[in-house]
Design a protein around this motif. Structure first.
Motif, mmCIF file in Angstrom:
data_model
loop_
_atom_site.group_PDB
_atom_site.id
_atom_site.type_symbol
_atom_site.label_atom_id
_atom_site.label_comp_id
_atom_site.label_asym_id
_atom_site.label_seq_id
_atom_site.Cartn_x
_atom_site.Cartn_y
_atom_site.Cartn_z
ATOM 1 N N PRO A 92 47.717 -23.831 94.890
ATOM 2 C CA PRO A 92 48.171 -24.999 95.654
ATOM 3 C C PRO A 92 47.956 -24.854 97.157
ATOM 4 C CG PRO A 92 49.836 -24.305 94.068
ATOM 5 C CD PRO A 92 48.834 -23.191 94.173
ATOM 6 N N GLY A 93 47.434 -23.729 97.588
ATOM 7 C CA GLY A 93 47.140 -23.554 99.007
ATOM 8 C C GLY A 93 47.840 -22.354 99.594
ATOM 9 N N ILE A 94 47.660 -22.192 100.906
ATOM 10 C CA ILE A 94 48.251 -21.082 101.666
ATOM 11 C C ILE A 94 49.337 -21.662 102.558
ATOM 12 C CG2 ILE A 94 47.799 -19.244 103.332
ATOM 13 C CD1 ILE A 94 44.897 -19.221 102.313
ATOM 14 N N GLU A 95 50.540 -21.144 102.432
ATOM 15 C CA GLU A 95 51.674 -21.757 103.117
ATOM 16 C C GLU A 95 51.731 -21.442 104.600
ATOM 17 O OE1 GLU A 95 55.322 -22.079 100.209
ATOM 18 O OE2 GLU A 95 54.231 -20.212 99.798
ATOM 19 N N ARG A 96 51.442 -20.220 104.991
ATOM 20 C CA ARG A 96 51.587 -19.820 106.390
ATOM 21 C C ARG A 96 50.355 -20.185 107.206
ATOM 22 N NH1 ARG A 96 53.997 -13.839 107.067
ATOM 23 N NH2 ARG A 96 52.939 -14.261 109.040
ATOM 24 N N ALA A 97 50.571 -20.774 108.376
ATOM 25 C CA ALA A 97 49.462 -21.234 109.215
ATOM 26 C C ALA A 97 48.562 -20.080 109.642
ATOM 27 C CB ALA A 97 50.008 -21.968 110.447
ATOM 28 N N ASP A 98 49.156 -18.922 109.964
ATOM 29 C CA ASP A 98 48.329 -17.796 110.403
ATOM 30 C C ASP A 98 47.461 -17.271 109.267
ATOM 31 O OD1 ASP A 98 50.593 -16.861 109.044
ATOM 32 O OD2 ASP A 98 50.661 -14.980 110.171
ATOM 33 N N GLU A 99 47.977 -17.310 108.041
ATOM 34 C CA GLU A 99 47.184 -16.865 106.900
ATOM 35 C C GLU A 99 46.082 -17.866 106.567
ATOM 36 O OE1 GLU A 99 49.891 -16.049 103.739
ATOM 37 O OE2 GLU A 99 50.717 -14.259 104.714
ATOM 38 N N ARG A 100 46.370 -19.158 106.758
ATOM 39 C CA ARG A 100 45.308 -20.164 106.565
ATOM 40 C C ARG A 100 44.199 -19.957 107.586
ATOM 41 N NH1 ARG A 100 49.599 -23.719 105.899
ATOM 42 N NH2 ARG A 100 49.256 -24.699 107.925
ATOM 43 N N ALA A 101 44.565 -19.678 108.822
ATOM 44 C CA ALA A 101 43.565 -19.455 109.868
ATOM 45 C C ALA A 101 42.709 -18.229 109.544
ATOM 46 C CB ALA A 101 44.242 -19.291 111.221
ATOM 47 N N ALA A 102 43.350 -17.184 109.058
ATOM 48 C CA ALA A 102 42.608 -15.980 108.688
ATOM 49 C C ALA A 102 41.639 -16.266 107.551
ATOM 50 C CB ALA A 102 43.576 -14.868 108.305
ATOM 51 N N ARG A 103 42.072 -17.087 106.598
ATOM 52 C CA ARG A 103 41.183 -17.435 105.483
ATOM 53 C C ARG A 103 40.025 -18.300 105.954
ATOM 54 N NH1 ARG A 103 41.231 -17.525 99.828
ATOM 55 N NH2 ARG A 103 39.191 -18.331 99.225
ATOM 56 N N ARG A 104 40.269 -19.212 106.900
ATOM 57 C CA ARG A 104 39.162 -20.006 107.447
ATOM 58 C C ARG A 104 38.136 -19.095 108.113
ATOM 59 N NH1 ARG A 104 43.383 -23.390 108.994
ATOM 60 N NH2 ARG A 104 43.304 -22.731 111.177
ATOM 61 N N ASP A 105 38.612 -18.118 108.844
ATOM 62 C CA ASP A 105 37.690 -17.176 109.492
ATOM 63 C C ASP A 105 36.896 -16.396 108.437
ATOM 64 O OD1 ASP A 105 38.596 -17.973 111.957
ATOM 65 O OD2 ASP A 105 39.950 -16.273 112.243
ATOM 66 N N ALA A 106 37.566 -15.976 107.378
ATOM 67 C CA ALA A 106 36.887 -15.230 106.316
ATOM 68 C C ALA A 106 35.831 -16.096 105.634
ATOM 69 C CB ALA A 106 37.910 -14.730 105.296
ATOM 70 N N THR A 109 41.206 -24.432 104.680
ATOM 71 C CA THR A 109 41.072 -25.713 105.383
ATOM 72 C C THR A 109 42.031 -26.775 104.857
ATOM 73 O OG1 THR A 109 39.393 -26.617 103.886
ATOM 74 C CG2 THR A 109 38.611 -25.250 105.714
ATOM 75 N N GLN A 110 42.603 -26.562 103.674
ATOM 76 C CA GLN A 110 43.439 -27.598 103.079
ATOM 77 C C GLN A 110 44.909 -27.365 103.409
ATOM 78 O OE1 GLN A 110 42.906 -26.656 98.722
ATOM 79 N NE2 GLN A 110 45.146 -26.713 98.755
#
Length: 256
Positions: free
Chosen positions: A108-122, A180-181
């Motif tokens: 359903p996605g990544i809850e924490r904004a910092d973890e989402r940002a890290a995944r976007r970078d990856a 991104t979601q």
């Protein structure tokens, strides 16, 4: 003209099932599952944005969900991994189109904004890697991940994955990666249709997510673990998966 997703229809009648594949796949990667289900269902196999016959389509998860709803209409949706995220987004935003929902190894996605940002970078690094080494070498690296250790040559569908393009897959990573979601965890209790959450017993990450999602959805959810399978549980053990889905479809009437 608005973009349209490439679809193929299997079967001549019966309830409609819409199948949405994972990253680097195409709709043909549902074989042999789609052929079995088409014996008594109308099976609509979709190529997601950036993949297969939809390789020129560019969309994030929200846009992909809109395109999926147009392509599939009112139906039961089955989505694997990336395709599951798209189908889940459709179920949240357009529940009137989703009669029932089957999610396989889907987050359903990544809850924490910092973890989402890290995944976007990856995912950006992964897209750059794809553009540097080319499709064939990238697929070799992608399929060598422990996630996919249980796939034999047929189930891996490598030849079919080679129908994709570098440009399409790179766009998919950048636009529709999980980083991104928006997280949909807090919206799971809104789901009003029956939901089947499937994971492989060896896929601990997505098994845990399926169990947590089932708790949040409540009585409308069923969680099923396919023993001896990893992330692509439906491809590693297609007979077990088809038997599971068929039993659930019979026991779970469409809501009206």
């Amino acid at each position: 003209m608005a973009p349209v997703l490439h679809t193929e229809v299997r079967g001549q009648g019966g309830p409609r099932l819409v199948l949405v594949h994972g990253f680097t796949q195409t709709g043909h990667c549902w074989s042999p599952i789609d052929e079995d289900l088409a014996r008594d269902h109308e099976v609509v196999v979709v190529d997601a944005p950036g993949h297969g016959g939809s390789s020129q389509v560019r969309a994030g998860v929200a846009g992909a969900a809109q395109l999926l709803g147009r392509a599939g209409g009112r139906a039961t949706y089955l989505g694997y991994s990336m395709g599951g995220r798209i189908a889940l987004f459709l179920a949240v935003e357009r529940p009137e189109l989703v009669e029932r929902l089957v999610l396989i190894g889907a987050s359903p996605g990544i809850e924490r904004a910092d973890e989402r940002a890290a995944r976007r970078d990856a995912d950006e690094r992964l897209a750059a890697r794809l553009e540097t080494i080319g499709l064939a070498a990238f697929l070799d690296e992608w399929l060598s991940q422990p996630f996919f250790a249980g796939l034999d040559e047929r189930a891996a569908h490598r030849r079919e994955r080679l129908r994709n393009t570098v440009e399409g897959l790179a766009a998919s990573l950048r636009l529709a990666g999980v980083g991104t979601q928006p997280s949909l965890w807090h919206r799971l209790p809104e789901l009003s249709m029956p939901v089947l959450l499937v994971a492989g017993s060896r896929d601990q990450k997505f098994r845990s997510q399926a169990e947590r999602a089932g708790d949040l959805i409540g009585e409308r959810a069923s969680v099923a673990i396919i023993e001896g399978a990893g992330h692509a549980a439906h491809l590693e053990r297609p007979d077990a998966f088809v038997a599971l889905v068929r039993d659930w479809l019979v026991r779970t009437p469409v809501r009206h």
